[in-house]
Design an enzyme around this catalytic site. Structure first.
Site, PDB file in Angstrom:
ATOM      1  N   ARG A  15       4.957 -11.825   2.856  1.00  0.00           N
ATOM      2  CA  ARG A  15       4.689 -11.489   4.270  1.00  0.00           C
ATOM      3  C   ARG A  15       3.886 -10.197   4.426  1.00  0.00           C
ATOM      4  O   ARG A  15       3.395  -9.894   5.504  1.00  0.00           O
ATOM      5  CB  ARG A  15       6.008 -11.401   5.047  1.00  0.00           C
ATOM      6  CG  ARG A  15       6.524 -12.769   5.468  1.00  0.00           C
ATOM      7  CD  ARG A  15       7.893 -12.664   6.107  1.00  0.00           C
ATOM      8  NE  ARG A  15       8.933 -12.430   5.112  1.00  0.00           N
ATOM      9  CZ  ARG A  15      10.170 -12.043   5.399  1.00  0.00           C
ATOM     10  NH1 ARG A  15      10.510 -11.814   6.663  1.00  0.00           N
ATOM     11  NH2 ARG A  15      11.053 -11.880   4.449  1.00  0.00           N
ATOM     12  N   THR A  78      18.087 -13.690  -6.099  1.00  0.00           N
ATOM     13  CA  THR A  78      18.507 -12.331  -6.455  1.00  0.00           C
ATOM     14  C   THR A  78      19.577 -12.337  -7.555  1.00  0.00           C
ATOM     15  O   THR A  78      19.592 -11.450  -8.412  1.00  0.00           O
ATOM     16  CB  THR A  78      19.052 -11.589  -5.221  1.00  0.00           C
ATOM     17  OG1 THR A  78      19.986 -12.441  -4.541  1.00  0.00           O
ATOM     18  CG2 THR A  78      17.932 -11.228  -4.253  1.00  0.00           C
ATOM     19  N   ASN A 167      24.440  -6.904   5.272  1.00  0.00           N
ATOM     20  CA  ASN A 167      24.384  -6.515   3.864  1.00  0.00           C
ATOM     21  C   ASN A 167      23.098  -5.741   3.592  1.00  0.00           C
ATOM     22  O   ASN A 167      22.008  -6.225   3.862  1.00  0.00           O
ATOM     23  CB  ASN A 167      24.422  -7.792   3.007  1.00  0.00           C
ATOM     24  CG  ASN A 167      24.163  -7.516   1.536  1.00  0.00           C
ATOM     25  OD1 ASN A 167      24.450  -6.425   1.057  1.00  0.00           O
ATOM     26  ND2 ASN A 167      23.632  -8.511   0.843  1.00  0.00           N
ATOM     27  N   ASN A 225       9.636  -6.041   4.740  1.00  0.00           N
ATOM     28  CA  ASN A 225       9.163  -7.370   4.376  1.00  0.00           C
ATOM     29  C   ASN A 225       7.731  -7.611   4.846  1.00  0.00           C
ATOM     30  O   ASN A 225       7.041  -8.470   4.325  1.00  0.00           O
ATOM     31  CB  ASN A 225      10.083  -8.444   4.952  1.00  0.00           C
ATOM     32  CG  ASN A 225      11.486  -8.350   4.353  1.00  0.00           C
ATOM     33  OD1 ASN A 225      11.664  -8.397   3.143  1.00  0.00           O
ATOM     34  ND2 ASN A 225      12.479  -8.163   5.202  1.00  0.00           N
ATOM     35  N   ARG A 330     -13.124  21.944  -2.627  1.00  0.00           N
ATOM     36  CA  ARG A 330     -13.017  20.743  -3.468  1.00  0.00           C
ATOM     37  C   ARG A 330     -12.253  21.024  -4.767  1.00  0.00           C
ATOM     38  O   ARG A 330     -11.978  22.176  -5.092  1.00  0.00           O
ATOM     39  CB  ARG A 330     -14.416  20.193  -3.727  1.00  0.00           C
ATOM     40  CG  ARG A 330     -15.027  19.628  -2.439  1.00  0.00           C
ATOM     41  CD  ARG A 330     -16.488  19.284  -2.622  1.00  0.00           C
ATOM     42  NE  ARG A 330     -16.674  18.384  -3.753  1.00  0.00           N
ATOM     43  CZ  ARG A 330     -17.860  18.189  -4.358  1.00  0.00           C
ATOM     44  NH1 ARG A 330     -18.932  18.840  -3.941  1.00  0.00           N
ATOM     45  NH2 ARG A 330     -17.943  17.349  -5.364  1.00  0.00           N
ATOM     46  N   TYR A 384     -27.084  21.722 -10.056  1.00  0.00           N
ATOM     47  CA  TYR A 384     -27.404  20.383 -10.566  1.00  0.00           C
ATOM     48  C   TYR A 384     -28.911  20.231 -10.702  1.00  0.00           C
ATOM     49  O   TYR A 384     -29.656  20.450  -9.741  1.00  0.00           O
ATOM     50  CB  TYR A 384     -26.842  19.343  -9.587  1.00  0.00           C
ATOM     51  CG  TYR A 384     -26.959  17.924 -10.054  1.00  0.00           C
ATOM     52  CD1 TYR A 384     -26.517  17.527 -11.316  1.00  0.00           C
ATOM     53  CD2 TYR A 384     -27.491  16.947  -9.211  1.00  0.00           C
ATOM     54  CE1 TYR A 384     -26.619  16.216 -11.734  1.00  0.00           C
ATOM     55  CE2 TYR A 384     -27.582  15.619  -9.622  1.00  0.00           C
ATOM     56  CZ  TYR A 384     -27.146  15.263 -10.888  1.00  0.00           C
ATOM     57  OH  TYR A 384     -27.242  13.956 -11.296  1.00  0.00           O
ATOM     58  N   ARG A 437     -39.139  37.005  -3.962  1.00  0.00           N
ATOM     59  CA  ARG A 437     -39.710  36.305  -2.818  1.00  0.00           C
ATOM     60  C   ARG A 437     -41.090  36.882  -2.577  1.00  0.00           C
ATOM     61  O   ARG A 437     -41.428  37.981  -3.054  1.00  0.00           O
ATOM     62  CB  ARG A 437     -38.834  36.454  -1.573  1.00  0.00           C
ATOM     63  CG  ARG A 437     -38.670  37.873  -1.114  1.00  0.00           C
ATOM     64  CD  ARG A 437     -37.906  37.968   0.202  1.00  0.00           C
ATOM     65  NE  ARG A 437     -37.949  39.319   0.722  1.00  0.00           N
ATOM     66  CZ  ARG A 437     -36.869  40.066   0.967  1.00  0.00           C
ATOM     67  NH1 ARG A 437     -35.671  39.593   0.720  1.00  0.00           N
ATOM     68  NH2 ARG A 437     -37.023  41.267   1.457  1.00  0.00           N
TER      69      ARG A 437
HETATM   70  C1  UD1 Z   1      18.601  -9.964   0.605  1.00  0.00           C
HETATM   71  C2  UD1 Z   1      20.086 -10.327   0.617  1.00  0.00           C
HETATM   72  C3  UD1 Z   1      20.612 -10.170   2.029  1.00  0.00           C
HETATM   73  C4  UD1 Z   1      20.417  -8.738   2.470  1.00  0.00           C
HETATM   74  C5  UD1 Z   1      18.943  -8.348   2.357  1.00  0.00           C
HETATM   75  C6  UD1 Z   1      18.799  -6.862   2.581  1.00  0.00           C
HETATM   76  C7  UD1 Z   1      20.479 -12.001  -1.099  1.00  0.00           C
HETATM   77  C8  UD1 Z   1      20.680 -13.422  -1.399  1.00  0.00           C
HETATM   78  N1  UD1 Z   1      20.262 -11.686   0.168  1.00  0.00           N
HETATM   79  O1  UD1 Z   1      17.922 -10.873   1.438  1.00  0.00           O
HETATM   80  O2  UD1 Z   1      22.014 -10.455   2.064  1.00  0.00           O
HETATM   81  O3  UD1 Z   1      20.841  -8.591   3.812  1.00  0.00           O
HETATM   82  O4  UD1 Z   1      18.433  -8.623   1.033  1.00  0.00           O
HETATM   83  O5  UD1 Z   1      17.496  -6.456   2.442  1.00  0.00           O
HETATM   84  O6  UD1 Z   1      20.537 -11.191  -2.017  1.00  0.00           O
HETATM   85  N2  UD1 Z   1      14.022 -10.699  -5.889  1.00  0.00           N
HETATM   86  C9  UD1 Z   1      13.811 -10.839  -7.246  1.00  0.00           C
HETATM   87  N3  UD1 Z   1      13.911 -12.086  -7.784  1.00  0.00           N
HETATM   88  C10 UD1 Z   1      14.195 -13.175  -7.031  1.00  0.00           C
HETATM   89  C11 UD1 Z   1      14.409 -13.008  -5.646  1.00  0.00           C
HETATM   90  C12 UD1 Z   1      14.321 -11.739  -5.107  1.00  0.00           C
HETATM   91  O7  UD1 Z   1      13.532  -9.885  -7.957  1.00  0.00           O
HETATM   92  O8  UD1 Z   1      14.249 -14.262  -7.621  1.00  0.00           O
HETATM   93  C13 UD1 Z   1      13.911  -9.354  -5.329  1.00  0.00           C
HETATM   94  C14 UD1 Z   1      12.805  -9.227  -4.314  1.00  0.00           C
HETATM   95  O9  UD1 Z   1      11.620  -8.754  -4.925  1.00  0.00           O
HETATM   96  C15 UD1 Z   1      13.353  -8.211  -3.337  1.00  0.00           C
HETATM   97  C16 UD1 Z   1      14.835  -8.357  -3.452  1.00  0.00           C
HETATM   98  O10 UD1 Z   1      15.099  -9.080  -4.615  1.00  0.00           O
HETATM   99  O11 UD1 Z   1      13.022  -6.894  -3.691  1.00  0.00           O
HETATM  100  C17 UD1 Z   1      15.447  -9.052  -2.250  1.00  0.00           C
HETATM  101  O12 UD1 Z   1      14.860 -10.307  -2.095  1.00  0.00           O
HETATM  102  P1  UD1 Z   1      14.486 -10.829  -0.655  1.00  0.00           P
HETATM  103  O13 UD1 Z   1      13.906 -12.188  -0.807  1.00  0.00           O
HETATM  104  O14 UD1 Z   1      13.705  -9.804   0.067  1.00  0.00           O
HETATM  105  O15 UD1 Z   1      15.946 -10.963  -0.034  1.00  0.00           O
HETATM  106  P2  UD1 Z   1      16.311 -10.999   1.488  1.00  0.00           P
HETATM  107  O16 UD1 Z   1      16.041 -12.361   2.022  1.00  0.00           O
HETATM  108  O17 UD1 Z   1      15.709  -9.850   2.174  1.00  0.00           O
HETATM  109 CA    CA Z   2      14.106  -8.188   1.689  1.00  0.00          CA
END
Ligand code: UD1
Ligand code: CA
Length: 467
Positions: A15, A78, A167, A225, A330, A384, A437
């Site tokens: 996004r 996650t 969360n 996001n 600079r 220069y 001069r």
């Molecule tokens: C997540 C939480 C949500 C919380 C929110 C807060 C979960 C399932 N949900 O949702 O409860 O309220 O964050 O910001 O955890 N990432 C990975 N690998 C993956 C998926 C994600 O490294 O396979 C990383 C992403 O880069 C990101 C983070 O995990 O930095 C969170 O992922 P994102 O998809 O943003 O989770 P949210 O939907 O925001």
């Molecule tokens: Ca997020």
């Protein structure tokens, strides 16, 4: 007990609509993920892991060898991301997991989480009560006020969606509890992903307690996001930084029009006027007056320095120096104490000794100028030749008249005097006078005759052209 940190940054953040990884976008002059790592290193973690996926090299560029990188080749959620780190986790430790897109998180909040986890022998989740809980996981509490479950937006019922405690995505676990729960995750949910949030239920089923720690300031958990949230987080952090400086004794005339990046330090009783941007590792001393309309990047500025409507880049400025209006300092310049640099002066990669003055309309490049030198209006160090840059040396107490060209490489000795309008191609030894001069010729009455002659010529031409 050992502390292990895990930062998730394998998701790209679609996004953001960017060719850059979400976590390398800057907030108040610093990549989002660098803010988080700074906060964690402030606490002191024994190990710090960052889970990376695509565009991993951009994250590595920012964090270099400050952390250990773990690959998540497919983004299956996650929980799956944390599973990639599991083989590296030592059992006798606390593991803090957080996401790379929450740059406002302060170390105090992480510390509260760790303390509570150790003291209560519990898993802890940082939560916040927000006005608009949309897209966050909602905290479902049990009768004792502990966390029963975290339910994601997509899995939530209409009733659960009304819950405003959310969360943050920041947790502290006793590592064995985490490892055990990770082993039980399934992708049986609306997203079809392995959700870290599902660990909560598994830990409880295993007789663990999950405590909510409510964030003191809901902004701490703000996650980015898209670029609208990026701007909101920027505004919030900017205000926090401004507040910190004001509490430290800096006067900021118009905070809404002052931009100070995260790593800038400013001494007491310095005044920052509107329209200033202070960037990078800039340090300002005490009693300075900065602005209005000044940009300072990675500069070390002493005490009682005045800088007005000017740009200063990667340079050092001594105490009581005065810069501007409309000066351009600079990179690589060292401006001594009590130096005066005035309007439309450009200084590049040069050293100016204490008390030297370059008051107007001059270019000083690749030069070493001693103390108490007067560099006149319109002086140019001609550094220069179309191929190479050359140096100019000017000794203490010398006087360089207006409109002098110093063709580098050239040396002007101490106490020398260079007459105005000179083009100097040869060295001038100390205490000597150099003039280069044309001698002036004045022809008495000549102007009058010349005018008559010219007028006659124009009128003849007009007649010939039939005008
Ligand atoms: C997540 C939480 C949500 C919380 C929110 C807060 C979960 C399932 N949900 O949702 O409860 O309220 O964050 O910001 O955890 N990432 C990975 N690998 C993956 C998926 C994600 O490294 O396979 C990383 C992403 O880069 C990101 C983070 O995990 O930095 C969170 O992922 P994102 O998809 O943003 O989770 P949210 O939907 O925001
Ligand atoms: Ca997020």
């Amino acid at each position: 007990m050992k502390k292990i940190g895990v930062i998730l940054a394998a998701g790209l953040g679609k996004r953001m609509n960017s060719k850059y990884h979400k976590v390398v976008h800057h907030v108040c002059g610093k990549p989002m993920i660098a803010h988080i790592v700074d906060q964690m290193q402030h606490i002191g973690f024994d190990r710090l892991f960052v889970v990376v996926g695509r565009l991993e090299e951009q994250v590595r560029d920012v964090l270099q060898d400050r952390v250990t990188y773990v690959q998540q080749s497919e983004q299956l959620g996650t929980g799956h991301a944390v599973q990639q780190v599991a083989p590296h986790l030592e059992k006798d430790s606390v593991t803090v997991v957080l996401y790379g897109d929450c740059p406002l998180l302060r170390h105090e909040e992480i510390e509260r989480l760790i303390d509570e986890t150790v003291a209560a022998q519990a898993t802890t989740v940082l939560t916040a009560v927000v006005d608009n809980p949309y897209a966050y996981g909602r905290i479902i509490r049990d009768a004792e006020g502990n966390v029963a479950r975290i339910i994601e937006e997509k899995d939530a019922t209409d009733e659960e969606k009304k819950l405003r405690e959310v969360n943050s995505g920041i947790y502290a676990f006793h590592t064995p509890d985490l490892l055990e729960a990770l082993g039980k995750l399934t992708a049986d949910n609306a997203q079809g992903e392995y959700l870290l949030t599902d660990c909560i239920e598994h830990i409880r089923a295993n007789h663990g307690i999950v405590r909510p720690v409510v964030s003191a300031d809901p902004d701490d958990i703000a996650n980015v996001n898209d670029r609208i949230q990026l701007a909101a987080v920027e505004a919030r952090m900017r205000w926090r930084l401004l507040t910190k400086h004001m509490q430290n004794g800096v006067t900021i005339i118009d905070p809404s029009n002052t931009y100070i990046e995260a790593d800038v330090t400013i001494g007491r009783d310095t005044i920052v006027h509107p329209g200033c941007t202070l960037e990078g590792g800039t340090t300002l001393g005490e009693d300075c007056v900065i602005g209005p309309h000044t940009r300072v990047i990675d500069a070390i500025v002493g005490d009682a320095v005045h800088i007005t409507s000017s740009v200063v880049l990667q340079s050092e400025i001594g105490n009581f120096a005065s810069i501007g209006p409309f000066s351009y300092i600079r990179p690589g310049s060292r401006i001594g104490a009590e130096v005066k640099i005035g309007d439309f002066v450009e200084i590049k990669n040069s050293i100016l000794g204490a008390g030297t003055k370059v008051s107007h309309l001059a270019y000083v490049g690749d030069s070493e100028i001693g103390q108490r030198v007067n560099v006149g209006c319109g002086v140019v160090t001609v550094n220069y030749d179309g191929f190479q840059k050359h140096k100019t040396w000017i000794g203490d107490d010398s006087f360089i008249g207006s409109n002098v060209n110093l063709i580098a490489p050239v040396t002007i000795g101490d106490g020398a005097y260079v007459a105005t309008g000179s083009t100097i191609t040869e060295d001038v030894v100390h205490d000597s006078f150099a003039i280069a001069r044309q001698r002036q010729t004045t022809k008495i009455g000549y102007a009058k005759g010349l005018r008559t002659k010219l007028a006659q010529k124009h009128s003849n031409e007009a007649t010939e052209n039939g005008r």
